[in-house]
Design an enzyme around this catalytic site. Structure first.
Site, PDB file in Angstrom:
ATOM      1  N   ILE A   1       0.830  -1.200   0.000  1.00 46.39           N
ATOM      2  CA  ILE A   1       0.000   0.000   0.000  1.00 46.39           C
ATOM      3  C   ILE A   1       0.868   1.255   0.000  1.00 46.39           C
ATOM      4  O   ILE A   1       0.572   2.224  -0.705  1.00 46.39           O
ATOM      5  CB  ILE A   1      -0.957  -0.008   1.205  1.00 46.39           C
TER       6      ILE A   1
ATOM      7  N   ASN B   1       2.164   5.324   7.060  1.00 51.84           N
ATOM      8  CA  ASN B   1       1.614   4.074   6.526  1.00 51.84           C
ATOM      9  C   ASN B   1       2.233   2.817   7.123  1.00 51.84           C
ATOM     10  O   ASN B   1       1.596   1.765   7.147  1.00 51.84           O
ATOM     11  CB  ASN B   1       1.822   4.061   5.000  1.00 51.84           C
TER      12      ASN B   1
ATOM     13  N   TYR C   1      -2.974  -6.273  16.784  1.00 49.70           N
ATOM     14  CA  TYR C   1      -3.076  -5.427  15.586  1.00 49.70           C
ATOM     15  C   TYR C   1      -4.351  -4.593  15.648  1.00 49.70           C
ATOM     16  O   TYR C   1      -4.331  -3.385  15.390  1.00 49.70           O
ATOM     17  CB  TYR C   1      -3.078  -6.323  14.342  1.00 49.70           C
TER      18      TYR C   1
ATOM     19  N   LYS D   1      -4.725  -0.420  15.906  1.00 51.16           N
ATOM     20  CA  LYS D   1      -5.429   0.403  14.923  1.00 51.16           C
ATOM     21  C   LYS D   1      -6.586   1.187  15.546  1.00 51.16           C
ATOM     22  O   LYS D   1      -6.899   2.293  15.096  1.00 51.16           O
ATOM     23  CB  LYS D   1      -5.916  -0.478  13.767  1.00 51.16           C
TER      24      LYS D   1
ATOM     25  N   VAL E   1      -6.677  -6.534   1.590  1.00 50.29           N
ATOM     26  CA  VAL E   1      -5.905  -6.022   0.459  1.00 50.29           C
ATOM     27  C   VAL E   1      -4.905  -7.082   0.007  1.00 50.29           C
ATOM     28  O   VAL E   1      -4.291  -7.764   0.844  1.00 50.29           O
ATOM     29  CB  VAL E   1      -5.150  -4.726   0.839  1.00 50.29           C
TER      30      VAL E   1
END
Length: 263
Positions: free
Chosen positions: A19, A93, A159, A163, A192
């Protein structure tokens, strides 16, 4: 491009691949000069991304740094401002994931995920804000959250927690820095097609006792648009967040997931 380029300048962390790379290339296509960050071990792929950025007719520089280290991040922002003249857009990112049940997560793993995903976002946000405030004229700070900032996935507890933290950090930063004309927003990808999701699929399949490839297929069945995302889907949205078109938007963490989660 010369050192006196009037282009806006963006810094994208974790831009060697996935990404981050897609975001860097899209911002370059939008006419921004783009600094490429990755960890020192990924120097070769970071330099390759920088070459692809330059091929679009804009400037680029490589700023190797570990976003979990305060001195690294401060040095990275300083180097980018020196090499490219300023910093207008920060895209925090860089991130890592681990697929393990909460009862099996050790403290070192928890701390490592938090240090990259959440502390890294904090360090990038604040270093960029200090640079933008010093410059005057505002700026755009953009963070990587995730669909799990709204609905955690099993076996992705640390994770998911990191986030959720990015989402809260984004709101707090937006409140504090609006007076400096700095907007702060985050993007929340779903599933993704990247190396990270290949690893997640492999470990989820093992945990659930199903063939590799079936885990991502199982989760993908919930996507309303009927396909797994590609990095360019996310990059297109980040292009908007980095552009003047989003000047009246701040403190938001927006899902770009093809229609898995609806808020």
């Amino acid at each position: 491009m010369t050192a006196t380029s009037s282009n806006r300048v963006a810094l994208v962390t974790g831009a060697g691949r996935g990404i981050g790379k897609a975001i860097a290339l899209r911002l370059a296509a939008d006419g921004l000069d783009v600094a490429i960050n990755d960890i020192p071990a990924n120097k070769a792929i970071a330099e390759q991304t920088a070459e692809e950025v330059r091929a679009k007719g804009v400037r680029s520089t490589v700023a190797l740094a570990d976003v979990s280290r305060e001195t690294d991040v401060a040095g990275m922002v300083e180097a980018v401002a020196k090499d490219l003249g300023k910093l207008d857009v920060m895209v925090a990112n860089a991130g890592i994931a681990n697929v393990t049940s909460l009862l099996e997560v050790d403290v070192d793993t928890w701390d490592r995920i938090m240090s990259v995903n959440l502390r890294g976002a904090f360090l990038c946000y604040t270093a960029a804000a200090r640079q933008m405030i010093k410059q005057g004229g505002g700026g755009k700070i953009i963070g990587a959250a995730s669909i799990v900032a709204y609905r955690p996935f099993a076996l992705l507890g640390p994770y998911s927690a990191s986030k959720w933290g990015v989402r809260g950090l984004t709101q707090a930063a937006a409140m504090e820095w609006a007076k400096h004309k700095i907007t702060v927003n985050a993007y929340c990808p779903g599933i993704v097609g990247t190396d990270m999701w290949e690893l997640i699929d492999e470990k989820l399949a093992k945990e659930e006792g199903i063939p590799q490839g079936q885990a991502i297929k199982k989760y993908s069945e919930a996507i309303a648009l009927g396909r797994v995302s590609v990095p360019e889907d996310v990059a297109q949205f980040v292009s908007y967040l980095a552009s003047p078109d989003s000047d009246y938007m701040t403190g938001q963490s927006v899902m770009i997931d093809g229609g898995i989660q609806f808020s």
